[in-house]
Design a protein around this motif. Structure first.
Motif, PDB file in Angstrom:
ATOM      1  N   LYS A 182     -12.650  -5.341 -16.848  1.00 38.09           N
ATOM      2  CA  LYS A 182     -13.666  -6.081 -16.091  1.00 38.09           C
ATOM      3  C   LYS A 182     -15.068  -5.814 -16.619  1.00 38.09           C
ATOM      4  CE  LYS A 182     -15.170  -7.135 -11.386  1.00 38.09           C
ATOM      5  NZ  LYS A 182     -14.956  -6.856  -9.947  1.00 38.09           N
ATOM      6  N   ASP A 241      -8.710 -14.150 -19.563  1.00 34.36           N
ATOM      7  CA  ASP A 241      -8.461 -12.726 -19.331  1.00 34.36           C
ATOM      8  C   ASP A 241      -8.045 -12.493 -17.873  1.00 34.36           C
ATOM      9  OD1 ASP A 241     -10.729 -12.595 -17.701  1.00 34.36           O
ATOM     10  OD2 ASP A 241     -11.842 -11.247 -19.015  1.00 34.36           O
ATOM     11  N   PRO A 242      -7.710 -11.249 -17.495  1.00 34.76           N
ATOM     12  CA  PRO A 242      -7.221 -10.994 -16.135  1.00 34.76           C
ATOM     13  C   PRO A 242      -8.214 -11.331 -15.037  1.00 34.76           C
ATOM     14  CG  PRO A 242      -6.670  -9.156 -17.581  1.00 34.76           C
ATOM     15  CD  PRO A 242      -7.601 -10.044 -18.344  1.00 34.76           C
ATOM     16  N   PHE A 243      -9.485 -11.551 -15.384  1.00 33.62           N
ATOM     17  CA  PHE A 243     -10.505 -11.824 -14.377  1.00 33.62           C
ATOM     18  C   PHE A 243     -10.967 -13.273 -14.425  1.00 33.62           C
ATOM     19  CE2 PHE A 243     -10.467  -7.422 -15.657  1.00 33.62           C
ATOM     20  CZ  PHE A 243     -10.278  -6.792 -14.443  1.00 33.62           C
ATOM     21  N   GLY A 244     -10.156 -14.108 -15.084  1.00 34.85           N
ATOM     22  CA  GLY A 244     -10.418 -15.534 -15.102  1.00 34.85           C
ATOM     23  C   GLY A 244     -11.494 -15.983 -16.074  1.00 34.85           C
ATOM     24  N   ARG A 245     -11.912 -15.095 -16.981  1.00 32.77           N
ATOM     25  CA  ARG A 245     -12.959 -15.455 -17.938  1.00 32.77           C
ATOM     26  C   ARG A 245     -12.328 -16.091 -19.182  1.00 32.77           C
ATOM     27  NH1 ARG A 245     -15.591  -9.485 -17.522  1.00 32.77           N
ATOM     28  NH2 ARG A 245     -13.438  -9.095 -18.160  1.00 32.77           N
ATOM     29  N   CYS A 259     -21.483  -7.899 -17.599  1.00 35.34           N
ATOM     30  CA  CYS A 259     -20.058  -8.133 -17.862  1.00 35.34           C
ATOM     31  C   CYS A 259     -19.441  -9.272 -17.071  1.00 35.34           C
ATOM     32  CB  CYS A 259     -19.268  -6.852 -17.568  1.00 35.34           C
ATOM     33  SG  CYS A 259     -19.838  -5.403 -18.487  1.00 35.34           S
ATOM     34  N   GLU A 260     -20.083  -9.719 -15.995  1.00 33.64           N
ATOM     35  CA  GLU A 260     -19.410 -10.638 -15.081  1.00 33.64           C
ATOM     36  C   GLU A 260     -19.005 -11.942 -15.753  1.00 33.64           C
ATOM     37  OE1 GLU A 260     -23.792 -11.341 -14.936  1.00 33.64           O
ATOM     38  OE2 GLU A 260     -22.540  -9.569 -14.690  1.00 33.64           O
ATOM     39  N   SER A 261     -19.744 -12.357 -16.782  1.00 35.90           N
ATOM     40  CA  SER A 261     -19.419 -13.614 -17.446  1.00 35.90           C
ATOM     41  C   SER A 261     -19.019 -13.400 -18.907  1.00 35.90           C
ATOM     42  CB  SER A 261     -20.617 -14.573 -17.376  1.00 35.90           C
ATOM     43  OG  SER A 261     -21.748 -13.981 -18.008  1.00 35.90           O
ATOM     44  N   CYS A 293     -13.638  -4.889 -25.320  1.00 33.58           N
ATOM     45  CA  CYS A 293     -14.922  -4.601 -24.670  1.00 33.58           C
ATOM     46  C   CYS A 293     -15.709  -3.664 -25.564  1.00 33.58           C
ATOM     47  CB  CYS A 293     -14.686  -3.959 -23.305  1.00 33.58           C
ATOM     48  SG  CYS A 293     -16.207  -3.437 -22.456  1.00 33.58           S
TER      49      CYS A 293
END
Length: 328
Positions: free
Chosen positions: A304, A3-7, A252-254, A269
């Protein structure tokens, strides 16, 4: 899928129906209006969608509802997905209210399901009926017995409700751990219109954990199941205690998850309204090229974090769609 946040997105939760044989007071209205059956994807379409996600790197699939086991012929989906275990798919799991487990536990085990989550907020029969409105506690407990007899690993999910079941949490912990079951506590989530007041229902798990720490030794654990729960090991019982805290601590961070509704809409989400229509590309072509492109476009829009908040002035849900449409 990144995803856009590298997850890395490796976990798909699939709601096979928005219908349920309970009407839990924190989840839906007593006279809930459900989707017309014509709007639901067929089981074959759901399996094809799951296959497209497996081809893109999804390793874990959880079947949810509503109550998934009330969908007619749902075992066909479990059997089809079970055949993919070891071929890209590493785990197939289920979240259920337990009402139908006595009928399906053995079949689920044969299909390749190893572990399940059972939602159980109280072990007091009258309180259980009050929370679920329609539920029969004895059937759920019999279902848990059947699941364990079939060799399924059971985890209990308990929604913490202020002034309703907060006095039962320690007892539920000892009962679950005494039977070899983990327990996960969940804060009420502001999704969909209900008949009650979520401000009155909300019990912060930070408070619950502090109370439990006065009685038990909670050792931090690195154990993860792929979901949002964070775990502690209870030294006195030897069991694990999980916490899902959408309101007191953003998880949400991971996040590695997306959610597919029974209509074919993909929710990137749980706590956002943005979605992607996968039914159109699914039905537009017998091959998966259009579908794969639609999935890629959706993952590129994964946010995010969620926007869960309880509006204490108006008690409006943060998310208009009911929990039963996408599962928890």
């Amino acid at each position: 899928m990144i995803d856009p946040f590298g997850r890395h997105i490796s976990y798909l939760r699939v709601s096979v129906t928005d219908r349920c044989d309970f009407r839990c007071v924190y989840c839906m209205a007593e006279h809930q209006v459900f989707l017309p059956k014509a709007e639901l994807l067929t089981l074959e379409e759901l399996e094809r969608l799951c296959g497209a996600f497996i081809a893109k790197g999804v390793e874990r699939i959880r079947i949810t509802g509503g109550e998934p086991l009330v969908r007619r012929d749902v075992m066909r989906l479990f059997e089809g997905l079970g055949a993919r275990l070891g071929h890209g798919l590493k785990e197939l799991t289920l979240t259920t209210n337990g009402s139908q487990l006595s009928r399906f536990a053995s079949s689920l085990a044969r299909a390749g399901v190893k572990r399940i989550n059972v939602s159980l907020d109280t072990r007091e029969p009258e309180k259980f009926r009050a929370i679920t409105r329609w539920g029969d506690l004895s059937k759920v407990l019999a279902g848990i017995d059947a699941a364990q007899a079939a060799g399924l690993k059971v985890k209990i999910n308990m929604v913490a409700l202020k002034s309703v079941n907060e006095d039962e949490i320690a007892g539920m912990l000892e009962w679950a751990h005494g039977r070899g079951m983990d327990l996960t506590l969940i804060e009420v989530m502001p999704m969909g219109e209900i008949d009650g007041d979520r401000v009155e229902q909300y019990l912060p798990l930070s408070l619950v954990r502090a109370r439990l720490a006065e009685r038990y030794t909670l050792d931090e654990s690195e154990y993860r199941t792929g979901g949002p729960a964070r775990y502690a090991r209870v030294r006195e019982t030897g069991g694990r205690l999980g916490f899902i805290t959408p309101l007191t601590h953003n998880f949400c961070e991971s996040c590695n998850r997306v959610r597919l509704a029974c209509t074919g809409r993909l929710y990137m989400c749980l706590g956002q309204n943005d979605d992607a229509d996968l039914r159109k590309p699914l039905r537009a072509s017998p091959d998966d090229a259009l579908l794969a492109a639609a999935i890629d476009e959706a993952i590129a829009r994964k946010p995010k974090g969620h926007d869960f908040i309880i509006d204490r002035r108006h008690d409006r849900p943060a998310i208009a769609r009911p929990m039963s449409l996408t599962g928890g």
